[in-house]
Write a protein that holds these residues in place. Sequence first.
Motif, PDB file in Angstrom:
ATOM      1  N   VAL A 100      30.793  47.801  45.494  1.00  7.86           N
ATOM      2  CA  VAL A 100      30.037  48.929  46.045  1.00  7.86           C
ATOM      3  C   VAL A 100      29.748  48.622  47.500  1.00  7.86           C
ATOM      4  CG1 VAL A 100      27.893  50.261  45.900  1.00  7.86           C
ATOM      5  CG2 VAL A 100      28.933  49.353  43.806  1.00  7.86           C
ATOM      6  N   ALA A 101      30.104  49.541  48.385  1.00  4.82           N
ATOM      7  CA  ALA A 101      29.791  49.366  49.805  1.00  4.82           C
ATOM      8  C   ALA A 101      28.866  50.492  50.235  1.00  4.82           C
ATOM      9  CB  ALA A 101      31.072  49.373  50.629  1.00  4.82           C
ATOM     10  N   GLN A 102      27.700  50.118  50.721  1.00  2.98           N
ATOM     11  CA  GLN A 102      26.692  51.095  51.144  1.00  2.98           C
ATOM     12  C   GLN A 102      27.279  52.081  52.146  1.00  2.98           C
ATOM     13  OE1 GLN A 102      23.812  49.768  49.543  1.00  2.98           O
ATOM     14  NE2 GLN A 102      23.250  51.920  49.484  1.00  2.98           N
ATOM     15  N   ASP A 103      27.075  53.373  51.902  1.00  2.00           N
ATOM     16  CA  ASP A 103      27.535  54.449  52.801  1.00  2.00           C
ATOM     17  C   ASP A 103      29.052  54.539  52.928  1.00  2.00           C
ATOM     18  OD1 ASP A 103      24.827  54.915  53.310  1.00  2.00           O
ATOM     19  OD2 ASP A 103      24.820  53.562  55.042  1.00  2.00           O
ATOM     20  N   VAL A 104      29.787  53.816  52.057  1.00  2.00           N
ATOM     21  CA  VAL A 104      31.253  53.887  52.128  1.00  2.00           C
ATOM     22  C   VAL A 104      31.820  54.429  50.822  1.00  2.00           C
ATOM     23  CG1 VAL A 104      33.414  52.601  52.459  1.00  2.00           C
ATOM     24  CG2 VAL A 104      31.372  51.947  53.751  1.00  2.00           C
ATOM     25  N   GLY A 105      31.447  53.782  49.708  1.00  2.00           N
ATOM     26  CA  GLY A 105      31.957  54.249  48.419  1.00  2.00           C
ATOM     27  C   GLY A 105      32.022  53.120  47.415  1.00  2.00           C
ATOM     28  N   THR A 106      32.790  53.351  46.359  1.00  2.00           N
ATOM     29  CA  THR A 106      32.922  52.337  45.305  1.00  2.00           C
ATOM     30  C   THR A 106      34.395  52.164  44.953  1.00  2.00           C
ATOM     31  OG1 THR A 106      32.720  53.984  43.555  1.00  2.00           O
ATOM     32  CG2 THR A 106      30.681  52.908  44.272  1.00  2.00           C
ATOM     33  N   ALA A 107      34.706  51.013  44.360  1.00  2.00           N
ATOM     34  CA  ALA A 107      36.081  50.758  43.908  1.00  2.00           C
ATOM     35  C   ALA A 107      36.014  50.092  42.538  1.00  2.00           C
ATOM     36  CB  ALA A 107      36.797  49.846  44.893  1.00  2.00           C
ATOM     37  N   GLN A 108      36.980  50.434  41.684  1.00  2.00           N
ATOM     38  CA  GLN A 108      37.027  49.843  40.340  1.00  2.00           C
ATOM     39  C   GLN A 108      38.463  49.529  39.964  1.00  2.00           C
ATOM     40  OE1 GLN A 108      35.153  52.488  37.574  1.00  2.00           O
ATOM     41  NE2 GLN A 108      33.117  51.599  37.891  1.00  2.00           N
ATOM     42  N   GLU A 109      38.627  48.462  39.200  1.00  2.00           N
ATOM     43  CA  GLU A 109      39.956  48.060  38.729  1.00  2.00           C
ATOM     44  C   GLU A 109      39.765  47.436  37.352  1.00  2.00           C
ATOM     45  OE1 GLU A 109      44.156  46.826  39.626  1.00  2.00           O
ATOM     46  OE2 GLU A 109      42.807  47.647  41.143  1.00  2.00           O
ATOM     47  N   THR A 110      40.560  47.876  36.368  1.00  2.00           N
ATOM     48  CA  THR A 110      40.442  47.296  35.021  1.00  2.00           C
ATOM     49  C   THR A 110      41.676  46.448  34.735  1.00  2.00           C
ATOM     50  OG1 THR A 110      39.163  49.213  34.312  1.00  2.00           O
ATOM     51  CG2 THR A 110      40.072  47.807  32.587  1.00  2.00           C
ATOM     52  N   LEU A 111      41.424  45.194  34.356  1.00  2.00           N
ATOM     53  CA  LEU A 111      42.525  44.268  34.070  1.00  2.00           C
ATOM     54  C   LEU A 111      42.453  43.815  32.622  1.00  2.00           C
ATOM     55  CD1 LEU A 111      42.237  41.875  37.177  1.00  2.00           C
ATOM     56  CD2 LEU A 111      43.846  43.755  36.894  1.00  2.00           C
ATOM     57  N   PRO A 112      43.613  43.639  31.976  1.00  2.00           N
ATOM     58  CA  PRO A 112      43.590  43.083  30.624  1.00  2.00           C
ATOM     59  C   PRO A 112      43.260  41.591  30.680  1.00  2.00           C
ATOM     60  CG  PRO A 112      45.853  43.371  31.377  1.00  2.00           C
ATOM     61  CD  PRO A 112      44.974  43.937  32.453  1.00  2.00           C
ATOM     62  N   CYS A 113      42.575  41.116  29.660  1.00  2.00           N
ATOM     63  CA  CYS A 113      42.294  39.682  29.589  1.00  2.00           C
ATOM     64  C   CYS A 113      42.268  39.266  28.124  1.00  2.00           C
ATOM     65  CB  CYS A 113      40.982  39.343  30.286  1.00  2.00           C
ATOM     66  SG  CYS A 113      39.511  40.039  29.497  1.00  2.00           S
ATOM     67  N   GLU A 114      42.386  37.990  27.877  1.00  2.00           N
ATOM     68  CA  GLU A 114      42.258  37.468  26.513  1.00  2.00           C
ATOM     69  C   GLU A 114      41.086  36.513  26.528  1.00  2.00           C
ATOM     70  OE1 GLU A 114      45.880  35.597  25.301  1.00  2.00           O
ATOM     71  OE2 GLU A 114      47.110  37.328  25.890  1.00  2.00           O
ATOM     72  N   GLY A 115      40.115  36.760  25.642  1.00  2.00           N
ATOM     73  CA  GLY A 115      38.952  35.890  25.722  1.00  2.00           C
ATOM     74  C   GLY A 115      38.115  35.831  24.474  1.00  2.00           C
ATOM     75  N   GLU A 116      37.080  35.012  24.595  1.00  2.00           N
ATOM     76  CA  GLU A 116      36.158  34.801  23.476  1.00  2.00           C
ATOM     77  C   GLU A 116      34.754  34.645  24.046  1.00  2.00           C
ATOM     78  OE1 GLU A 116      37.607  31.160  21.802  1.00  2.00           O
ATOM     79  OE2 GLU A 116      36.851  29.949  23.457  1.00  2.00           O
ATOM     80  N   GLY A 117      33.762  34.861  23.177  1.00  2.00           N
ATOM     81  CA  GLY A 117      32.383  34.677  23.612  1.00  2.00           C
ATOM     82  C   GLY A 117      31.647  35.999  23.723  1.00  2.00           C
ATOM     83  N   GLU A 118      30.723  36.080  24.669  1.00  2.00           N
ATOM     84  CA  GLU A 118      29.878  37.259  24.827  1.00  2.00           C
ATOM     85  C   GLU A 118      30.310  38.093  26.032  1.00  2.00           C
ATOM     86  OE1 GLU A 118      25.886  35.837  25.171  1.00  2.00           O
ATOM     87  OE2 GLU A 118      26.009  34.596  23.365  1.00  2.00           O
ATOM     88  N   ASP A 119      29.939  39.378  26.002  1.00  2.00           N
ATOM     89  CA  ASP A 119      30.154  40.220  27.184  1.00  2.00           C
ATOM     90  C   ASP A 119      29.288  39.677  28.323  1.00  2.00           C
ATOM     91  OD1 ASP A 119      31.673  41.704  25.507  1.00  2.00           O
ATOM     92  OD2 ASP A 119      30.343  43.448  25.443  1.00  2.00           O
ATOM     93  N   VAL A 120      29.817  39.752  29.541  1.00  2.00           N
ATOM     94  CA  VAL A 120      29.038  39.214  30.660  1.00  2.00           C
ATOM     95  C   VAL A 120      29.368  39.972  31.951  1.00  2.00           C
ATOM     96  CG1 VAL A 120      30.733  37.427  31.307  1.00  2.00           C
ATOM     97  CG2 VAL A 120      28.313  37.036  31.761  1.00  2.00           C
ATOM     98  N   GLU A 121      28.384  40.048  32.841  1.00  2.00           N
ATOM     99  CA  GLU A 121      28.598  40.586  34.189  1.00  2.00           C
ATOM    100  C   GLU A 121      28.248  39.486  35.185  1.00  2.00           C
ATOM    101  OE1 GLU A 121      26.344  44.052  35.041  1.00  2.00           O
ATOM    102  OE2 GLU A 121      27.422  45.348  33.637  1.00  2.00           O
ATOM    103  N   ILE A 122      29.151  39.249  36.123  1.00  2.00           N
ATOM    104  CA  ILE A 122      28.889  38.233  37.154  1.00  2.00           C
ATOM    105  C   ILE A 122      29.603  38.673  38.427  1.00  2.00           C
ATOM    106  CG2 ILE A 122      30.866  36.774  36.445  1.00  2.00           C
ATOM    107  CD1 ILE A 122      29.046  34.325  37.091  1.00  2.00           C
ATOM    108  N   ALA A 123      29.011  38.359  39.572  1.00  2.00           N
ATOM    109  CA  ALA A 123      29.608  38.773  40.850  1.00  2.00           C
ATOM    110  C   ALA A 123      29.841  37.555  41.741  1.00  2.00           C
ATOM    111  CB  ALA A 123      28.690  39.776  41.556  1.00  2.00           C
ATOM    112  N   PHE A 124      30.952  37.613  42.519  1.00  2.00           N
ATOM    113  CA  PHE A 124      31.288  36.524  43.437  1.00  2.00           C
ATOM    114  C   PHE A 124      31.656  37.093  44.806  1.00  2.00           C
ATOM    115  CE2 PHE A 124      33.049  35.169  39.236  1.00  2.00           C
ATOM    116  CZ  PHE A 124      32.191  34.098  38.983  1.00  2.00           C
ATOM    117  N   ASN A 125      31.499  36.270  45.835  1.00  2.00           N
ATOM    118  CA  ASN A 125      32.051  36.587  47.153  1.00  2.00           C
ATOM    119  C   ASN A 125      33.571  36.670  46.988  1.00  2.00           C
ATOM    120  OD1 ASN A 125      33.492  35.849  49.602  1.00  2.00           O
ATOM    121  ND2 ASN A 125      31.517  35.376  50.523  1.00  2.00           N
TER     122      ASN A 125
END
Length: 366
Positions: free
Chosen positions: A294-319
């Motif tokens: 999300v960029a203030q006053d610019v807009g938003t971008a989204q991309e969905t990628l397939p993955c293979e995994g285990e565990g819990e749903d999680v949200e995390i952000a990185f530079n």
Amino acid sequence: MKFSINQTELQNALSVVLKGIATRSTLPILSGIYLDAHGDTLTLQATDLELSIQYAVPALVEEEGKAVFPGKLFSEIVKNLPDAAVHVHAESDSAVITCDTSSFSIKTLDAEDFPGFPHVDVQQEISIPFSQFASMVKRVARVVSKDESRAILTGVLITLEGTLLKMVATDSYRLAITEADLPDSAAEDFQAVISGSFLQEIASMQRTDDPLKLALAENQIVVTYHDTVFINRRIEGNFPNYRQLLPDSYVTRVSMEVGHLVAGVKRTSLLGQTSSPVKFDINIASQTAQLSAVAQDVGTAQETLPCEGEGEDVEIAFNYAYVLDGLSSVATDKVYLEVQSALKPGIFKADEGENYLYLVMPVRIS
């Protein structure tokens, strides 16, 4: 001093030793390159008193002798000469360089004033194939800090434990670790912190399968490769205890295709400034990772990628720039992302066969 040498060979030699000349010293002699013509060998040396480089190359020596040439000027002259024999004749305080139809006369400095090449008492030595050494350095050295005020973070921690050689670098926002097994190593365990920029200079040399020798002295490191010897000061101080950052478990672990992930992060980051975070929203039920920015006053971008995994749903952000830096060092097709929580570091690991780990501090999600 009088010798002849092929232009390409002289240019190669100068390009290596030029990295050792002093650029900001008040001593003019340290901006020079020392040449010693002896027997059938031309030896070139440069030093800034921290780093010393010596390079030996075959040459046709007519008169033995020594002289110090102005480093940058001599290198520029040779670089612009045609690919033919270069003849150099030095007397007292000047030298004449001729090649084909070109001729230069330049002032030289007194070889007696040039610091002697350091004699180092080596305590430990290991040998490693150069290509293996170079790829290890390139994985970790990009992570070293540029902040000279914390000198220890501008270096790479190199350790040998048994036959396992490990390189670690951190700038306190991310951490990179790579390992290699040296089955023939008979050296005792050691650890030393070596300048990241120095290691990168060596890793950028021409790749061959020849071995590189890494030797440690009390406060210096000696690297020998082909006919080149590098001596540099070790960085003093205590390297951060990185092991305490490495969790022994994870809550969520997913694997993704490296190529898809790199492309996805690049596209998602198009909106933002360099510091904009990319959020990873991992959904285990649908086996997808949604990247968003999300960029203030610019807009938003989204991309969905397939993955293979285990565990819990999680949200995390990185530079995003840090993520791309780490992924560019992953040589395998797949990469694993291990997460404990949104506020604890995320860990990217290369697939089987590659011992590479990259830890990134998360960015708070507002």
